[in-house]
Design an enzyme around this catalytic site. Structure first.
Site, PDB file in Angstrom:
ATOM      1  N   GLU A  34       0.861  -1.180   0.000  1.00 52.92           N
ATOM      2  CA  GLU A  34       0.000   0.000   0.000  1.00 52.92           C
ATOM      3  C   GLU A  34       0.899   1.231   0.000  1.00 52.92           C
ATOM      4  OE1 GLU A  34      -3.401   0.823   3.010  1.00 52.92           O
ATOM      5  OE2 GLU A  34      -1.847   2.291   3.501  1.00 52.92           O
ATOM      6  N   THR A  86      -3.919   4.763  -1.172  1.00 50.79           N
ATOM      7  CA  THR A  86      -4.879   5.298  -0.199  1.00 50.79           C
ATOM      8  C   THR A  86      -5.586   6.539  -0.746  1.00 50.79           C
ATOM      9  OG1 THR A  86      -3.100   6.580   0.799  1.00 50.79           O
ATOM     10  CG2 THR A  86      -3.611   4.470   1.819  1.00 50.79           C
ATOM     11  N   TYR A  87      -6.712   6.859  -0.115  1.00 51.17           N
ATOM     12  CA  TYR A  87      -7.448   8.084  -0.470  1.00 51.17           C
ATOM     13  C   TYR A  87      -7.503   8.967   0.769  1.00 51.17           C
ATOM     14  CZ  TYR A  87     -10.359  11.065  -3.188  1.00 51.17           C
ATOM     15  OH  TYR A  87     -10.802  12.145  -3.917  1.00 51.17           O
ATOM     16  N   ARG A 102     -15.133   3.383   4.874  1.00 48.89           N
ATOM     17  CA  ARG A 102     -15.894   4.548   5.319  1.00 48.89           C
ATOM     18  C   ARG A 102     -15.009   5.784   5.281  1.00 48.89           C
ATOM     19  NH1 ARG A 102     -17.272   5.434  11.483  1.00 48.89           N
ATOM     20  NH2 ARG A 102     -15.081   6.075  11.355  1.00 48.89           N
ATOM     21  N   GLY A 103     -13.744   5.599   5.671  1.00 50.62           N
ATOM     22  CA  GLY A 103     -12.806   6.724   5.708  1.00 50.62           C
ATOM     23  C   GLY A 103     -12.682   7.278   7.111  1.00 50.62           C
ATOM     24  N   ALA A 141     -19.284   1.738   5.224  1.00 53.38           N
ATOM     25  CA  ALA A 141     -18.676   1.130   4.036  1.00 53.38           C
ATOM     26  C   ALA A 141     -19.628   0.162   3.327  1.00 53.38           C
ATOM     27  CB  ALA A 141     -17.384   0.416   4.426  1.00 53.38           C
ATOM     28  N   TYR A 177     -10.674  -5.675  11.035  1.00 57.07           N
ATOM     29  CA  TYR A 177      -9.887  -5.237  12.203  1.00 57.07           C
ATOM     30  C   TYR A 177      -9.728  -6.394  13.188  1.00 57.07           C
ATOM     31  CZ  TYR A 177     -11.032  -0.825  10.097  1.00 57.07           C
ATOM     32  OH  TYR A 177     -11.150   0.198   9.191  1.00 57.07           O
ATOM     33  N   LYS A 198     -20.585  -6.345   5.027  1.00 62.95           N
ATOM     34  CA  LYS A 198     -19.801  -5.839   3.885  1.00 62.95           C
ATOM     35  C   LYS A 198     -19.597  -6.951   2.849  1.00 62.95           C
ATOM     36  CE  LYS A 198     -16.494  -3.640   6.590  1.00 62.95           C
ATOM     37  NZ  LYS A 198     -15.414  -2.673   6.914  1.00 62.95           N
ATOM     38  N   GLN A 210      -6.315  -4.468   9.198  1.00 64.79           N
ATOM     39  CA  GLN A 210      -5.479  -3.478   9.875  1.00 64.79           C
ATOM     40  C   GLN A 210      -4.178  -4.176  10.268  1.00 64.79           C
ATOM     41  OE1 GLN A 210      -4.212  -0.695  10.331  1.00 64.79           O
ATOM     42  NE2 GLN A 210      -6.046   0.339  11.114  1.00 64.79           N
TER      43      GLN A 210
HETATM   44  P1  FAD Z   1     -17.121   0.596   8.384  1.00 61.79           P
HETATM   45  O1  FAD Z   1     -17.055  -0.802   7.929  1.00 61.79           O
HETATM   46  O2  FAD Z   1     -18.201   1.469   7.830  1.00 61.79           O
HETATM   47  O3  FAD Z   1     -17.220   0.575   9.971  1.00 61.79           O
HETATM   48  C1  FAD Z   1     -17.051   1.777  10.740  1.00 61.79           C
HETATM   49  C2  FAD Z   1     -17.556   1.552  12.148  1.00 61.79           C
HETATM   50  O4  FAD Z   1     -18.986   1.464  12.148  1.00 61.79           O
HETATM   51  C3  FAD Z   1     -17.097   0.243  12.791  1.00 61.79           C
HETATM   52  O5  FAD Z   1     -16.978   0.468  14.173  1.00 61.79           O
HETATM   53  C4  FAD Z   1     -18.229  -0.730  12.517  1.00 61.79           C
HETATM   54  O6  FAD Z   1     -18.283  -1.759  13.458  1.00 61.79           O
HETATM   55  C5  FAD Z   1     -19.417   0.200  12.585  1.00 61.79           C
HETATM   56  N1  FAD Z   1     -20.529  -0.136  11.668  1.00 61.79           N
HETATM   57  C6  FAD Z   1     -20.433  -0.640  10.420  1.00 61.79           C
HETATM   58  N2  FAD Z   1     -21.672  -0.744   9.870  1.00 61.79           N
HETATM   59  C7  FAD Z   1     -22.551  -0.267  10.806  1.00 61.79           C
HETATM   60  C8  FAD Z   1     -23.955  -0.076  10.842  1.00 61.79           C
HETATM   61  N3  FAD Z   1     -24.733  -0.442   9.804  1.00 61.79           N
HETATM   62  N4  FAD Z   1     -24.515   0.454  11.969  1.00 61.79           N
HETATM   63  C9  FAD Z   1     -23.741   0.818  13.022  1.00 61.79           C
HETATM   64  N5  FAD Z   1     -22.405   0.655  13.048  1.00 61.79           N
HETATM   65  C10 FAD Z   1     -21.811   0.129  11.953  1.00 61.79           C
HETATM   66  N6  FAD Z   1      -9.040   5.676   5.738  1.00 61.79           N
HETATM   67  C11 FAD Z   1      -9.000   6.645   4.800  1.00 61.79           C
HETATM   68  O7  FAD Z   1      -9.510   7.759   5.037  1.00 61.79           O
HETATM   69  N7  FAD Z   1      -8.392   6.426   3.580  1.00 61.79           N
HETATM   70  C12 FAD Z   1      -7.831   5.237   3.252  1.00 61.79           C
HETATM   71  O8  FAD Z   1      -7.297   5.075   2.163  1.00 61.79           O
HETATM   72  C13 FAD Z   1      -7.876   4.178   4.215  1.00 61.79           C
HETATM   73  N8  FAD Z   1      -7.372   2.949   3.955  1.00 61.79           N
HETATM   74  C14 FAD Z   1      -7.503   1.939   4.870  1.00 61.79           C
HETATM   75  C15 FAD Z   1      -7.048   0.647   4.543  1.00 61.79           C
HETATM   76  C16 FAD Z   1      -7.174  -0.401   5.454  1.00 61.79           C
HETATM   77  C17 FAD Z   1      -6.704  -1.787   5.083  1.00 61.79           C
HETATM   78  C18 FAD Z   1      -7.751  -0.162   6.740  1.00 61.79           C
HETATM   79  C19 FAD Z   1      -7.861  -1.273   7.740  1.00 61.79           C
HETATM   80  C20 FAD Z   1      -8.197   1.119   7.071  1.00 61.79           C
HETATM   81  C21 FAD Z   1      -8.092   2.177   6.150  1.00 61.79           C
HETATM   82  N9  FAD Z   1      -8.570   3.461   6.430  1.00 61.79           N
HETATM   83  C22 FAD Z   1      -8.504   4.453   5.471  1.00 61.79           C
HETATM   84  C23 FAD Z   1      -9.131   3.766   7.740  1.00 61.79           C
HETATM   85  C24 FAD Z   1     -10.659   3.526   7.783  1.00 61.79           C
HETATM   86  O9  FAD Z   1     -11.309   4.380   6.882  1.00 61.79           O
HETATM   87  C25 FAD Z   1     -11.113   3.805   9.201  1.00 61.79           C
HETATM   88  O10 FAD Z   1     -10.653   2.787  10.070  1.00 61.79           O
HETATM   89  C26 FAD Z   1     -12.599   4.014   9.386  1.00 61.79           C
HETATM   90  O11 FAD Z   1     -12.792   4.521  10.702  1.00 61.79           O
HETATM   91  C27 FAD Z   1     -13.456   2.751   9.244  1.00 61.79           C
HETATM   92  O12 FAD Z   1     -13.546   2.344   7.937  1.00 61.79           O
HETATM   93  P2  FAD Z   1     -14.341   0.996   7.543  1.00 61.79           P
HETATM   94  O13 FAD Z   1     -14.436   0.965   6.095  1.00 61.79           O
HETATM   95  O14 FAD Z   1     -13.771  -0.156   8.253  1.00 61.79           O
HETATM   96  O15 FAD Z   1     -15.785   1.380   8.173  1.00 61.79           O
END
Ligand code: FAD
Length: 316
Positions: free
Chosen positions: A18, A49-50, A124-125, A144, A178, A198, A209
């Site tokens: 990455e 990354t974004y 989600r970001g 996400a 995670y 997802k 992570q």
């Molecule tokens: P989600 O899957 O949406 O989850 C977010 C939180 O909400 C979690 O606590 C989950 O348990 C909870 N949740 C999910 N769905 C629901 C629902 N329906 N109702 C209630 N709660 C819910 N960030 C960036 O900005 N840019 C990047 O390029 C980037 N790359 C990454 C790459 C990797 C491999 C990883 C592990 C993380 C990366 N991140 C990046 C960080 C990531 O965006 C953050 O960790 C963010 O806080 C969560 O993203 P997610 O897609 O896992 O979120």
């Protein structure tokens, strides 16, 4: 080629990385030179990354501050295209909910499709740095899984405001996992349920992570399988390279540093020594993961090649 095709065709654990886009105003040559030095390990794909917008305040000279909204690391789509063009290596742009309306997302995906980019990692970001929590775009997605649903819909020819006539895209969709739980989640079980959402929405692979204790990854994979999550789970890795990482990595990534590693790093007089300990630890992690047959070893390079190179030399 799609990430899942790379994994299906592989006869051994793949090397993948990455990278981050350069800061605004920096040229791309430095990034290329880091990628150049990792090319001998034949990365199967490169994630980019974004980074969403940040709020910055500038002194106006009269005691007033002016707020600007700026993206410090733009260029994800362009870099993906440049890498595919220069190295003929598949790229995986990260696509995030934060800051995007659904229409913005659709347009970005159309660009990616036209550029021949077949993979996306959907997230989600992170929250905007000056905000205490994630605030979705008013016309965007909160989580996400919703963004994954939108992209999976495009793969079936369902665009936002056109019914039926649109050409389907063909994206291979990944999601984040995670092993030590997402920091906002009340517990690992709940987090796993959301991870399953997802996958059910269309994610075909998971990237984890970073972690420093392989048992954490093995337990996570076992739990995922027990909960019906059966897509490839790619372990994310990063060597610890400074003494400060002992506290910075848990703070920013919500993970544990194993006591044995902490003790070794605590004995180090300077970062040079800590780096050797961190590299050796990461090599051992990689060797054990590889022996366990993981699909890829996916390295968070932070766009610096030297440490990952030192690890890869001993593993691939
Ligand atoms: P989600 O899957 O949406 O989850 C977010 C939180 O909400 C979690 O606590 C989950 O348990 C909870 N949740 C999910 N769905 C629901 C629902 N329906 N109702 C209630 N709660 C819910 N960030 C960036 O900005 N840019 C990047 O390029 C980037 N790359 C990454 C790459 C990797 C491999 C990883 C592990 C993380 C990366 N991140 C990046 C960080 C990531 O965006 C953050 O960790 C963010 O806080 C969560 O993203 P997610 O897609 O896992 O979120």
């Amino acid at each position: 080629m799609k990430v899942i095709e790379h994994i299906a065709k592989a006869t051994d654990t793949l090397f993948t990385i990455e990278i981050l886009p350069p800061k605004k105003g920096e040229d791309i040559q430095t990034l290329f030179s880091h990628i150049d030095s990792l090319m001998e390990f034949k990365p199967a794909f490169i994630d980019v990354t974004y980074h969403r917008e940040e709020h910055v305040y500038k002194e106006m000279g009269d005691g007033m501050l002016k707020k600007y909204v700026t993206r410090k690391r733009p260029g994800t789509v362009g870099i993906c295209a440049a890498i595919q063009n220069r190295y003929n290596v598949d790229t995986v742009p990260h696509v995030i909910c934060g800051g995007f309306s659904q229409e913005d997302t659709e347009n970005m995906l159309i660009d990616l499709d036209f550029l021949g980019i077949q993979n996306v990692l959907v997230l989600r970001g992170d929250p905007v740095k000056s905000e205490s929590g994630f605030v979705p775009h008013p016309e965007g997605h909160c989580y996400a899984n919703e963004l994954i649903e939108q992209i999976a819909g495009m793969n079936q020819g369902k665009y936002l405001y056109d019914e039926g006539s649109a050409t389907p895209t063909n994206f291979c969709i990944g999601a984040a996992g995670y092993p030590e739980k997402h920091f906002e989640s009340p517990n690992l079980g709940t987090d796993l349920q959301y991870l399953k959402n997802k996958v059910e929405a269309g994610a075909e692979f998971i990237v984890t992570q970073m972690f420093f204790d392989n048992q954490v990854y093995f337990n996570f994979v076992e739990l995922c399988r027990a909960n019906g999550i059966d897509v490839p789970i790619i372990p994310g890795l990063k060597p610890l390279v400074t003494i400060k990482h002992l506290t910075a990595l848990p703070k920013y990534f919500f993970l544990d540093i194993p006591e044995a590693l902490r003790k070794e790093v605590a004995k180090c007089k300077d970062n040079k020594q800590a780096r050797e300990v961190g590299i050796e630890w990461c090599v051992q992690q990689c060797q054990e993961l590889k022996a366990a047959g993981v699909p890829c070893l996916h390295f968070y390079t932070m766009s610096k090649s030297e440490m990952v190179r030192r690890v890869a030399e001993q593993v691939f």
